[in-house]
Design a protein around this motif. Structure first.
Motif, PDB file in Angstrom:
ATOM      1  N   LEU A  10       6.921   3.655 -14.165  1.00  0.00           N
ATOM      2  CA  LEU A  10       6.419   5.016 -14.317  1.00  0.00           C
ATOM      3  C   LEU A  10       7.599   5.920 -14.648  1.00  0.00           C
ATOM      4  O   LEU A  10       8.306   6.387 -13.754  1.00  0.00           O
ATOM      5  N   PRO A  11       7.861   6.165 -15.931  1.00  0.00           N
ATOM      6  CA  PRO A  11       9.004   6.992 -16.325  1.00  0.00           C
ATOM      7  C   PRO A  11       8.994   8.331 -15.612  1.00  0.00           C
ATOM      8  O   PRO A  11       7.922   8.936 -15.426  1.00  0.00           O
ATOM      9  N   PRO A  12      10.154   8.805 -15.180  1.00  0.00           N
ATOM     10  CA  PRO A  12      10.214  10.082 -14.442  1.00  0.00           C
ATOM     11  C   PRO A  12       9.564  11.250 -15.175  1.00  0.00           C
ATOM     12  O   PRO A  12       8.977  12.129 -14.545  1.00  0.00           O
ATOM     13  N   SER A  13       9.647  11.256 -16.501  1.00  0.00           N
ATOM     14  CA  SER A  13       9.080  12.369 -17.260  1.00  0.00           C
ATOM     15  C   SER A  13       7.557  12.419 -17.180  1.00  0.00           C
ATOM     16  O   SER A  13       6.948  13.450 -17.491  1.00  0.00           O
ATOM     17  N   LEU A  14       6.941  11.321 -16.763  1.00  0.00           N
ATOM     18  CA  LEU A  14       5.475  11.268 -16.709  1.00  0.00           C
ATOM     19  C   LEU A  14       4.919  11.419 -15.300  1.00  0.00           C
ATOM     20  O   LEU A  14       3.692  11.509 -15.125  1.00  0.00           O
ATOM     21  N   VAL A  97       5.431  -7.685 -11.522  1.00  0.00           N
ATOM     22  CA  VAL A  97       4.915  -7.306 -10.204  1.00  0.00           C
ATOM     23  C   VAL A  97       3.918  -6.156 -10.336  1.00  0.00           C
ATOM     24  O   VAL A  97       2.878  -6.127  -9.665  1.00  0.00           O
ATOM     25  N   PHE A  98       4.218  -5.228 -11.212  1.00  0.00           N
ATOM     26  CA  PHE A  98       3.326  -4.086 -11.446  1.00  0.00           C
ATOM     27  C   PHE A  98       1.964  -4.548 -11.956  1.00  0.00           C
ATOM     28  O   PHE A  98       0.917  -4.079 -11.494  1.00  0.00           O
ATOM     29  N   THR A 137      -9.214  -0.918 -17.963  1.00  0.00           N
ATOM     30  CA  THR A 137      -8.487   0.348 -18.044  1.00  0.00           C
ATOM     31  C   THR A 137      -7.123   0.225 -17.382  1.00  0.00           C
ATOM     32  O   THR A 137      -6.108   0.709 -17.914  1.00  0.00           O
ATOM     33  N   ALA A 138      -7.081  -0.423 -16.229  1.00  0.00           N
ATOM     34  CA  ALA A 138      -5.813  -0.612 -15.517  1.00  0.00           C
ATOM     35  C   ALA A 138      -4.828  -1.426 -16.350  1.00  0.00           C
ATOM     36  O   ALA A 138      -3.631  -1.094 -16.425  1.00  0.00           O
ATOM     37  N   ILE A 139      -5.304  -2.490 -16.993  1.00  0.00           N
ATOM     38  CA  ILE A 139      -4.431  -3.309 -17.833  1.00  0.00           C
ATOM     39  C   ILE A 139      -3.840  -2.471 -18.958  1.00  0.00           C
ATOM     40  O   ILE A 139      -2.630  -2.520 -19.228  1.00  0.00           O
ATOM     41  N   ALA A 140      -4.682  -1.673 -19.623  1.00  0.00           N
ATOM     42  CA  ALA A 140      -4.196  -0.837 -20.721  1.00  0.00           C
ATOM     43  C   ALA A 140      -3.196   0.208 -20.229  1.00  0.00           C
ATOM     44  O   ALA A 140      -2.174   0.463 -20.881  1.00  0.00           O
ATOM     45  N   LEU A 141      -3.479   0.811 -19.089  1.00  0.00           N
ATOM     46  CA  LEU A 141      -2.561   1.811 -18.536  1.00  0.00           C
ATOM     47  C   LEU A 141      -1.218   1.189 -18.178  1.00  0.00           C
ATOM     48  O   LEU A 141      -0.152   1.762 -18.471  1.00  0.00           O
ATOM     49  N   MET A 142      -1.246   0.010 -17.564  1.00  0.00           N
ATOM     50  CA  MET A 142       0.006  -0.622 -17.155  1.00  0.00           C
ATOM     51  C   MET A 142       0.847  -1.036 -18.356  1.00  0.00           C
ATOM     52  O   MET A 142       2.062  -0.813 -18.390  1.00  0.00           O
ATOM     53  N   LEU A 143       0.216  -1.639 -19.354  1.00  0.00           N
ATOM     54  CA  LEU A 143       0.956  -2.056 -20.542  1.00  0.00           C
ATOM     55  C   LEU A 143       1.553  -0.851 -21.271  1.00  0.00           C
ATOM     56  O   LEU A 143       2.708  -0.893 -21.724  1.00  0.00           O
ATOM     57  N   THR A 202       0.380   3.363  -7.640  1.00  0.00           N
ATOM     58  CA  THR A 202       0.925   2.007  -7.582  1.00  0.00           C
ATOM     59  C   THR A 202       2.255   1.930  -8.314  1.00  0.00           C
ATOM     60  O   THR A 202       3.217   1.325  -7.812  1.00  0.00           O
ATOM     61  N   ALA A 203       2.322   2.525  -9.492  1.00  0.00           N
ATOM     62  CA  ALA A 203       3.554   2.496 -10.280  1.00  0.00           C
ATOM     63  C   ALA A 203       4.695   3.181  -9.537  1.00  0.00           C
ATOM     64  O   ALA A 203       5.831   2.681  -9.506  1.00  0.00           O
ATOM     65  N   TRP A 204       4.402   4.318  -8.927  1.00  0.00           N
ATOM     66  CA  TRP A 204       5.437   5.043  -8.182  1.00  0.00           C
ATOM     67  C   TRP A 204       5.939   4.201  -7.004  1.00  0.00           C
ATOM     68  O   TRP A 204       7.148   4.136  -6.747  1.00  0.00           O
ATOM     69  N   LEU A 205       5.032   3.553  -6.301  1.00  0.00           N
ATOM     70  CA  LEU A 205       5.435   2.719  -5.164  1.00  0.00           C
ATOM     71  C   LEU A 205       6.258   1.515  -5.611  1.00  0.00           C
ATOM     72  O   LEU A 205       7.237   1.139  -4.953  1.00  0.00           O
ATOM     73  N   ILE A 206       5.882   0.899  -6.740  1.00  0.00           N
ATOM     74  CA  ILE A 206       6.642  -0.244  -7.255  1.00  0.00           C
ATOM     75  C   ILE A 206       8.055   0.187  -7.601  1.00  0.00           C
ATOM     76  O   ILE A 206       9.046  -0.475  -7.242  1.00  0.00           O
ATOM     77  N   ASP A 207       8.199   1.298  -8.317  1.00  0.00           N
ATOM     78  CA  ASP A 207       9.537   1.784  -8.688  1.00  0.00           C
ATOM     79  C   ASP A 207      10.359   2.133  -7.453  1.00  0.00           C
ATOM     80  O   ASP A 207      11.549   1.792  -7.368  1.00  0.00           O
ATOM     81  N   ARG A 208       9.754   2.796  -6.514  1.00  0.00           N
ATOM     82  CA  ARG A 208      10.484   3.218  -5.303  1.00  0.00           C
ATOM     83  C   ARG A 208      10.952   2.001  -4.508  1.00  0.00           C
ATOM     84  O   ARG A 208      12.107   1.951  -4.056  1.00  0.00           O
TER      85      ARG A 208
END
Length: 238
Positions: A10-14, A97-98, A137-143, A202-208
């Protein structure tokens, strides 16, 4: 999970934008869930949309069946396994993992919500929110999130790219579910919003988590405590 050597998911800008989108999507899921709780009939909107897509013939029927398979357990496992393998070949374990975590949490959330809402279709089949729609939708968002980080897309382009990818995937799976009679249209909207609500968190938690592990690894383990002298503080035998 490695640290900054792997692209953040999850890029910081987003983060701010998708945090707001997640909050709004969660609100939609709750409002629609309350509106259709314990219902077993389509709404007026569902009837109109069903009439528009009902009776699709070949080749679109086959397209709907193949799309539906991607959300079935067998198809979902194959799709996630293929994408995870690709991430590992690209040496991006954080993205792998994401993908696994995001898909699992999204589908798990829809599974938990269905008995809470209690909306049914074709008898006792729980229908809200649509797990198939949420999964694709989740697959598309994650990719698209991973691609945004790797390509270094800016805020405006990145948000548009990720949101559009999720919208297209959700619309395609939603159409397939309505065309096959598996869900009401509002079920698919609930599934789409569920993915939008779950994935940014989920993305924020994975990065953190990954960054914390990388920081600990960089600092290294603490050194062993100083050795205590044998017999210190005691009188030595002559």
């Amino acid at each position: 999970m490695t640290g900054r050597s792997a692209s953040v998911v999850l890029p910081p800008s987003l983060r701010v934008w998708f945090g707001l989108i997640a909050a709004l999507a969660a609100l939609v899921v709750v409002v629609f869930g309350a509106a259709y709780a314990d219902e077993s009939e389509p709404s007026a909107t569902d009837v109109r949309i069903q009439a528009a897509v009902d009776g699709v013939g070949a080749p679109w029927w086959h397209v709907a069946v193949v799309t539906d398979f991607l959300g079935e357990p067998g198809g979902a496992v194959l799709l996630v396994a293929a994408l995870v393998t690709g991430c590992l070949l690209l040496r991006d374990p954080r993205a792998a993992v994401f993908l696994v975590t995001g898909a699992g949490l999204t589908v798990g959330t829809t599974t938990l919500l269905k008995p809470v809402v209690g909306r049914t279709i074709h008898g006792d089949n729980l229908s809200y929110p649509s797990g198939h729609t949420a999964f694709l939708t989740a697959i598309a968002l994650m990719l698209s999130l991973v691609a945004t980080g790797r390509l270094g897309l800016g805020r405006a382009v990145g948000v548009s790219f990720v949101f559009t990818a999720g919208l297209v995937a959700g619309a395609v799976m939603g159409w397939a579910q309505v065309a096959l009679g598996s869900h009401y249209a509002t079920d698919t909207l609930g599934g789409w919003c569920t993915a939008l609500a779950v994935l940014p968190v989920t993305a924020w938690l994975i990065d953190r988590t990954a960054d914390r592990l990388a920081h600990r690894r960089t600092d290294g383990p603490a050194g062993p405590p100083p050795e205590r002298r044998v017999g210190a503080g005691r009188q030595q035998c002559p």
